[in-house]
Design a protein around this motif. Structure first.
Motif, PDB file in Angstrom:
ATOM      1  N   GLY A 135       0.752  -1.249   0.000  1.00 19.48           N
ATOM      2  CA  GLY A 135       0.000   0.000   0.000  1.00 19.48           C
ATOM      3  C   GLY A 135       0.778   1.292   0.000  1.00 19.48           C
ATOM      4  N   HIS A 136       2.039   1.301   0.527  1.00 17.82           N
ATOM      5  CA  HIS A 136       2.586   2.610   0.923  1.00 17.82           C
ATOM      6  C   HIS A 136       2.957   3.550  -0.220  1.00 17.82           C
ATOM      7  CE1 HIS A 136       7.140   1.402   1.201  1.00 17.82           C
ATOM      8  NE2 HIS A 136       6.558   0.768   0.220  1.00 17.82           N
ATOM      9  N   HIS A 137       2.977   3.062  -1.496  1.00 14.88           N
ATOM     10  CA  HIS A 137       3.242   3.986  -2.611  1.00 14.88           C
ATOM     11  C   HIS A 137       1.972   4.589  -3.173  1.00 14.88           C
ATOM     12  CE1 HIS A 137       7.415   2.860  -2.691  1.00 14.88           C
ATOM     13  NE2 HIS A 137       7.127   1.595  -2.903  1.00 14.88           N
ATOM     14  N   TRP A 173       9.736   0.386   7.501  1.00 15.98           N
ATOM     15  CA  TRP A 173      11.089  -0.172   7.321  1.00 15.98           C
ATOM     16  C   TRP A 173      11.235  -0.870   5.972  1.00 15.98           C
ATOM     17  CZ3 TRP A 173       9.844  -3.241  12.314  1.00 15.98           C
ATOM     18  CH2 TRP A 173       9.245  -4.456  12.049  1.00 15.98           C
ATOM     19  N   ASP A 174      10.259  -0.740   5.116  1.00 13.00           N
ATOM     20  CA  ASP A 174      10.397  -1.194   3.734  1.00 13.00           C
ATOM     21  C   ASP A 174      11.564  -0.417   3.106  1.00 13.00           C
ATOM     22  OD1 ASP A 174       8.376  -2.397   1.320  1.00 13.00           O
ATOM     23  OD2 ASP A 174       9.799  -0.854   0.715  1.00 13.00           O
ATOM     24  N   VAL A 175      12.209  -1.040   2.116  1.00 16.44           N
ATOM     25  CA  VAL A 175      13.417  -0.416   1.583  1.00 16.44           C
ATOM     26  C   VAL A 175      13.099   0.697   0.582  1.00 16.44           C
ATOM     27  CG1 VAL A 175      13.929  -1.751  -0.508  1.00 16.44           C
ATOM     28  CG2 VAL A 175      15.802  -1.084   1.052  1.00 16.44           C
ATOM     29  N   HIS A 176      11.803   0.881   0.272  1.00 15.35           N
ATOM     30  CA  HIS A 176      11.379   1.971  -0.627  1.00 15.35           C
ATOM     31  C   HIS A 176      10.687   3.066   0.205  1.00 15.35           C
ATOM     32  CE1 HIS A 176      11.386  -1.638  -3.280  1.00 15.35           C
ATOM     33  NE2 HIS A 176      11.883  -0.796  -4.163  1.00 15.35           N
ATOM     34  N   HIS A 177      10.714   4.267  -0.328  1.00 13.41           N
ATOM     35  CA  HIS A 177      10.056   5.373   0.360  1.00 13.41           C
ATOM     36  C   HIS A 177       8.547   5.307   0.111  1.00 13.41           C
ATOM     37  CE1 HIS A 177       9.071   9.894   0.690  1.00 13.41           C
ATOM     38  NE2 HIS A 177       9.040   9.332   1.901  1.00 13.41           N
ATOM     39  N   GLU A 304       4.396  -4.955   3.428  1.00 13.75           N
ATOM     40  CA  GLU A 304       4.493  -4.106   2.235  1.00 13.75           C
ATOM     41  C   GLU A 304       5.279  -4.917   1.200  1.00 13.75           C
ATOM     42  OE1 GLU A 304       3.144  -1.241   1.515  1.00 13.75           O
ATOM     43  OE2 GLU A 304       2.506  -0.398   3.424  1.00 13.75           O
ATOM     44  N   GLY A 305       6.594  -4.645   1.043  1.00 15.04           N
ATOM     45  CA  GLY A 305       7.382  -5.355   0.045  1.00 15.04           C
ATOM     46  C   GLY A 305       8.111  -6.540   0.628  1.00 15.04           C
ATOM     47  N   GLY A 306       9.017  -7.107  -0.220  1.00 16.67           N
ATOM     48  CA  GLY A 306       9.764  -8.306   0.177  1.00 16.67           C
ATOM     49  C   GLY A 306       9.679  -9.284  -0.980  1.00 16.67           C
ATOM     50  N   TYR A 307      10.810  -9.429  -1.745  1.00 20.26           N
ATOM     51  CA  TYR A 307      10.736 -10.136  -3.029  1.00 20.26           C
ATOM     52  C   TYR A 307      11.696 -11.309  -3.122  1.00 20.26           C
ATOM     53  CZ  TYR A 307       8.130  -5.944  -3.564  1.00 20.26           C
ATOM     54  OH  TYR A 307       7.223  -4.935  -3.332  1.00 20.26           O
ATOM     55  N   ASN A 308      12.565 -11.468  -2.124  1.00 25.81           N
ATOM     56  CA  ASN A 308      13.354 -12.690  -2.071  1.00 25.81           C
ATOM     57  C   ASN A 308      12.571 -13.639  -1.182  1.00 25.81           C
ATOM     58  OD1 ASN A 308      15.099 -14.649  -0.707  1.00 25.81           O
ATOM     59  ND2 ASN A 308      16.762 -13.686  -1.888  1.00 25.81           N
TER      60      ASN A 308
HETATM   61 ZN   LIG Z   1       9.498  -1.893  -0.995  1.00 25.99          ZN
END
Ligand SMILES: [Zn+2]
Ligand SMILES: CC(O)(O)NCCCCN
Length: 666
Positions: A135-137, A173-177, A304-308
């Motif tokens: 969601g955060h983007h 703490w997701d690696v994207h803003h 949120e993210g996490g792709y590995n």
């Molecule tokens: Zn991300």
């Protein structure tokens, strides 16, 4: 005391995927949820959680953040042909639509709302929702970065509107803003948004100028938006902890939120193709733990993210285990933050300095930063879109996260007769007292035939051994002579060759001389500057107003004791409360709660036997219950801050995690 950890997951959210070729979106696959959930099942964590069902977010829920025209447009997507979906997608960046994604996006947002409802009504203490789409983007009228509805932003507005929450902390703490979250709350002082993100001086997606550290919020919201840019990849555990100790936690404690929401993206973990960072999955155990004494433990994490798929599943399990109260793993050999991370910490602290009293003494912007600001403007023209070359992160490997076993006894207590054993604790006596103990302790004991002192000390030493063999997690001991008991623990831990971190709150000097072998470190809070030097492992923290100064203690705990403790990595934490110190009960509990992140929660609390009133609150925190909120913190005393800075300057060559400023190396 509220307990229980909610798990919100529904396999319906796996039922959409990318239907065409798009290199930017191919990593956002349904398997992200299935591998995470399967790992929870395999590790027996699903059974330990309270399963809470998802629900669809209503139009009203979604309209808390998004515009009607955007919602109406997304509503049409289930009926679109493939061509229409592709065309509809074109208007947005790095996101894709699917006939079922609207349904899943309602479930993802609804899951976050279910989590907020269950935490705010006290059905559970905390929890995590495993959702997709993230969601955060997503913004008021735009999908972006795999996101359709801004799950966490909707949850924050919902918590304020439905549950009367006044202050919400969002930790991203997701690696994207999460620019969508920033835009939503940038002028709102009731929502403090913290995000770190891969930035590389605006070269990394989404390449926004407003993701930099100097974007601190607008108008009334100034100071309530905190951006920590990572200008290099390869950030490690120590870099993440450095930002928590020196940026997020001091501000979070000053803000004193009623609720903590986490944009829990795990693409910040090692192996992730997007983040290309090196922090290991167990770091999320510590990040989660460090948030759990805020807001009376009301922490709601939303994926949120996490792709590995490997590090994602491991990181999800680490987060759940901490939410469930399992002991944190040992933080393995932390060296200090890298130069780039230190520059970011330095810049963020100076940018936020005008808004937070805990940062009012922070250093000003480093001079190189002022000069490079202009250079960056020049680069603006030259910036070429960084071609997203296929990142091959398959060959990156890392050790499996350590097992985190909860000892069968969580909290053992040694109390004088007549003092009740608090619920949940186990009274401890030494069944096989060491007949030679009196001899071993003769240098400490005033008269070695003082039988009940001897029996207390033998229980104390036996308790330490039970902790070392992980039979007992932590302990609380009331003694007649606290100094003597403390020296006994120091001596016994040394004899077991165990490293002990002692945090002693007192109001004047204490009769102890530490061995200089580094086996023991003592941080001594007092109201008087101790003149004599007691070696480099004795660290006096002087507070003018003494231990009743909540802000002073918290400033030192977050900015000095935690970084030093994590770097020292003790086997045992000894928390000593001298009889005369006037520390407040809730600060004492915060100290106990926060320091349980160390030594796999092997904390030994030592107090004088007349402190009967403190037994229950201390035991409650040792049992894993969140420490009570302290209320918004005032600024610490200026001369205390200066004394702390001098101390930090003196210690940081040995303890590099204490650093908060980058040497002007340019
Ligand atoms: Zn991300
Ligand atoms: C949720 C998220 O932050 O992981 N999305 C990342 C999108 C990256 C697009 N290049």
């Amino acid at each position: 005391m509220q307990t229980g950890t909610a798990l919100i997951y529904d396999e319906e959210m796996t039922k959409y995927k990318l239907l065409w070729v798009d290199p930017a979106c191919k990593i956002e696959v349904p398997e992200r949820l299935t591998v995470s959930h399967e790992a929870l099942v395999k590790n027996g964590l699903v059974d330990r959680c309270v399963s809470v069902p998802v629900r669809e977010a209503t139009d009203a829920d979604i309209l808390l953040v998004h515009s009607e025209e955007y919602l109406e447009a997304v509503k049409k997507t289930p009926f679109m042909t493939l061509e229409d979906l592709m065309e509809f997608t074109q208007q947005y960046g790095d996101v894709y639509f699917h006939p079922n994604i609207y349904h899943c996006a309602k479930l993802a947002a609804g899951a976050a709302l279910q989590l907020v409802d269950n935490v705010m009504t006290g059905k559970v203490r905390n929890g995590m929702a495993l959702v997709r789409p993230p969601g955060h983007h997503s913004m008021r009228s735009a999908a972006n970065g795999f996101c359709v509805f801004n799950n966490v932003s909707i949850a924050a507005q919902y918590a304020k509107q439905k549950h009367g929450v006044e202050r919400v902390l969002i930790v991203d703490w997701d690696v994207h803003h999460g620019q969508g979250v920033q835009y939503c709350f940038e002028d709102d002082p009731s929502v403090l948004y913290f995000s770190w993100h891969r930035y590389e001086h605006q070269k990394f997606w989404p390449q926004l100028r407003e993701s930099d550290y100097d974007c601190v919020g607008k108008a009334k919201g100034a100071g309530f938006n905190i951006n920590v840019p990572w200008n290099k990849v390869g950030m490690q555990n120590t870099d993440y902890l450095s930002v928590f100790f020196h940026v997020l936690l001091p501000v979070a404690y000053e803000f004193c939120p009623d609720l903590v929401l986490v944009c829990a993206g795990f693409d910040a973990a090692i192996g992730d193709p997007e983040g290309e960072m090196c922090a290991t999955p167990d770091i999320f155990a510590h990040l989660t733990h460090l948030l759990m004494n805020l807001a009376d433990g009301k922490v709601c994490a939303v994926l949120e993210g996490g792709y590995n798929l490997t590090s994602l599943a491991q990181s999800v399990c680490q987060t759940f285990q901490t939410l469930l109260g399992d002991p944190t793993p040992l933080p393995v050999n932390l060296d200090g933050p890298c130069q780039s991370a230190l520059e970011s910490v330095h810049c963020v602290r100076s940018a936020q300095k005008p808004y937070w009293s805990c940062l009012k003494h922070a250093a000003d912007l480093p001079t190189f930063e002022l000069s490079t600001k202009r250079i960056k403007v020049v680069e603006e023209e030259e910036r070429t879109e960084k071609v997203e070359e296929e990142k091959n992160t398959e060959e990156i490997v890392w050790p499996d996260p350590p097992k985190r076993v909860s000892p069968c006894v969580r909290t053992a207590v040694v109390l004088p007769d007549g003092v009740d054993c608090p619920d949940g604790c186990k009274r401890f006596t030494d069944l096989h007292p060491d007949p030679l103990l009196g001899k071993k302790l003769e240098n400490i004991l005033k008269d070695s035939n003082d039988s009940d002192a001897l029996s207390t000390l033998s229980s104390l030493t036996a308790l330490i051994e039970k902790m070392e063999t992980n039979k007992i997690c932590n302990g609380l001991v009331l003694v007649r002579d606290v100094s003597m008991a403390m020296m006994c623990v120091v001596q016994h831990a040394a004899s077991l060759n165990k490293r002990a971190l002692i945090v002693c709150v007192a109001n004047e000097a204490i009769p102890i001389d530490l061995t200089d072998d580094g086996k023991t470190i003592m941080v001594h809070f007092s109201s008087k500057e101790s003149e004599e030097q007691k070696g480099k492992y004795y660290i006096p923290v002087c507070l003018k107003k003494g231990c009743s100064d909540t802000s002073g203690i918290m400033q030192a705990v977050l900015g000095l004791v935690l970084p030093l403790g994590y770097q020292y990595n003790p086997d045992l934490v000894l928390l000593v409360r001298m009889p005369d110190c006037r520390i407040s009960e809730s600060v004492w509990q915060q100290l106990i709660g926060i320091l349980q992140g160390l030594a796999q929660e092997h904390t030994l609390v030592l107090m004088q036997e007349n402190e009967k009133a403190s037994v229950t609150p201390s035991a409650s925190t040792l049992l894993g219950n969140p420490a009570p909120r302290l209320g918004p913190l005032q600024g610490p005393q200026s001369d205390d801050v200066e004394a702390l800075e001098r101390l930090r300057q003196k210690l940081q060559s040995d303890w590099t995690l204490l650093q908060t400023t980058a040497p002007d190396s340019r």
